[in-house]
Design a protein around this motif. Structure first.
Motif, mmCIF file in Angstrom:
data_model
loop_
_atom_site.group_PDB
_atom_site.id
_atom_site.type_symbol
_atom_site.label_atom_id
_atom_site.label_comp_id
_atom_site.label_asym_id
_atom_site.label_seq_id
_atom_site.Cartn_x
_atom_site.Cartn_y
_atom_site.Cartn_z
ATOM 1 N N ASP A 18 -9.647 -12.374 40.171
ATOM 2 C CA ASP A 18 -10.011 -11.625 41.374
ATOM 3 C C ASP A 18 -9.462 -10.200 41.325
ATOM 4 O O ASP A 18 -10.205 -9.235 41.475
ATOM 5 C CB ASP A 18 -9.497 -12.330 42.629
ATOM 6 N N ILE A 19 -8.152 -10.071 41.145
ATOM 7 C CA ILE A 19 -7.499 -8.766 41.219
ATOM 8 C C ILE A 19 -6.803 -8.440 39.905
ATOM 9 O O ILE A 19 -5.974 -9.215 39.417
ATOM 10 C CB ILE A 19 -6.478 -8.715 42.371
ATOM 11 N N SER A 88 -11.998 -7.039 41.208
ATOM 12 C CA SER A 88 -11.498 -5.765 41.725
ATOM 13 C C SER A 88 -10.372 -5.282 40.817
ATOM 14 O O SER A 88 -9.391 -5.993 40.624
ATOM 15 C CB SER A 88 -10.962 -5.907 43.156
ATOM 16 N N ALA A 113 -11.206 0.038 42.169
ATOM 17 C CA ALA A 113 -11.192 -0.476 43.539
ATOM 18 C C ALA A 113 -10.281 0.325 44.453
ATOM 19 O O ALA A 113 -10.554 0.473 45.650
ATOM 20 C CB ALA A 113 -10.750 -1.942 43.527
ATOM 21 N N HIS A 249 -9.323 -5.647 48.251
ATOM 22 C CA HIS A 249 -10.153 -6.639 47.560
ATOM 23 C C HIS A 249 -10.925 -7.490 48.552
ATOM 24 O O HIS A 249 -12.132 -7.725 48.379
ATOM 25 C CB HIS A 249 -9.277 -7.535 46.683
ATOM 26 N N ARG A 252 -13.801 -5.572 49.866
ATOM 27 C CA ARG A 252 -14.880 -5.441 48.878
ATOM 28 C C ARG A 252 -15.662 -6.740 48.751
ATOM 29 O O ARG A 252 -16.904 -6.733 48.676
ATOM 30 C CB ARG A 252 -14.303 -5.059 47.522
#
Length: 257
Positions: A18-19, A88, A113, A249, A252
């Motif tokens: 994810d991040i 992201s 991001a 995140h 987004r």
């Protein structure tokens, strides 16, 4: 090949898809200055990269054989790898690392991001700075800027000399980034030390006045000098940047749903 200084090694952690966070160290510095921040983000589950920039972490003489484009290209490669696997991808930077992070944001747009920058450099007020390009042709180095830390007993793994040819290239980078600040539209979290003997406060003002981001937060660090990531206010940086990355995140992901 000259070996890498102990403590200057790059850092990587494979966490969530994810991040992702790419962290950029400063001029004459090494990943050592970013290591506690990187380890905090890794413990929070993020995927993390802290590359060692070309010419850094060995001998200061090696920096004089590199230019800002070499430093940028190394970061760009790692950004591409991280963004290929993470939904992201953020770029966090200290000092010149913040300058390079801004250039990544200018070049990659929404692929970045968000940005979390600590005392990013965009100019200097030091006397004689305009002479650096000329002096660099005859004078290889001057006194270094390492260990600018208020916290007693903390040592930064960095060069004790400032290579002047590399410094002249850094000045060129400042100009390139300042000219394109309007292209920085990403969410921005700016940390600025109240007392910074290395980067003048005008750098942060130039940044805040130049970007076109709608989501901008400035945090003044009251108890740290330039290398704030190793200083008293480091926990504030770590916690706030983690919250920032999660918030952006989630925003987004919500917009994409």
């Amino acid at each position: 090949m000259v070996p890498v200084l102990t403590g200057a090694e790059p850092f990587a952690h494979e966490g969530s898809d994810d991040i992702g966070v790419l962290l950029c160290h400063g001029f004459t510095g090494t990943p050592h200055s970013m290591r506690p921040w990187a380890e905090h983000l890794a413990a929070e589950g993020f995927s993390v990269r802290v590359p060692l920039l070309p010419g850094h972490g060995t001998r200061w003489q090696d920096m004089n054989r590199t230019r800002w484009q070499h430093w940028y290209d190394r970061l760009d490669t790692h950004f591409g790898q991280l963004s290929a696997r993470c939904r992201s991808t953020f770029v966090f930077g200290l000092s010149m690392g913040g300058t390079l992070a801004l250039r990544l944001a200018q070049r990659h747009g929404a692929e970045v991001a968000g940005l979390a920058l600590v005392n990013p450099s965009l100019t200097t007020l030091q006397r004689g700075a305009r002479l650096v390009p000329l002096l660099s042709k005859v004078w290889p180095s001057v006194a270094g800027i390492a260990d600018n830390i208020a916290k007693p007993g903390v040592h930064e793994v960095a060069y004790d000399r400032t290579p002047l040819r590399a410094a002249a290239s850094l000045q060129q980078l400042w100009g390139v980034v300042r000219d394109d600040l309007g292209r920085v539209q990403q969410p921005l979290l700016l940390f600025r030390s109240a007392v910074d003997p290395v980067v003048p406060a005008i750098s942060s003002r130039l940044l805040l006045d130049g970007v076109t981001s709608d989501d901008v937060t400035e945090v003044v660090l009251p108890d740290s000098y330039h290398v704030a990531t190793l200083d008293h206010d480091a926990p504030t940086i770590f916690a706030a940047s983690t919250e920032f990355a999660r918030r952006v995140h989630e925003s987004r992901v919500g917009e994409a749903a």
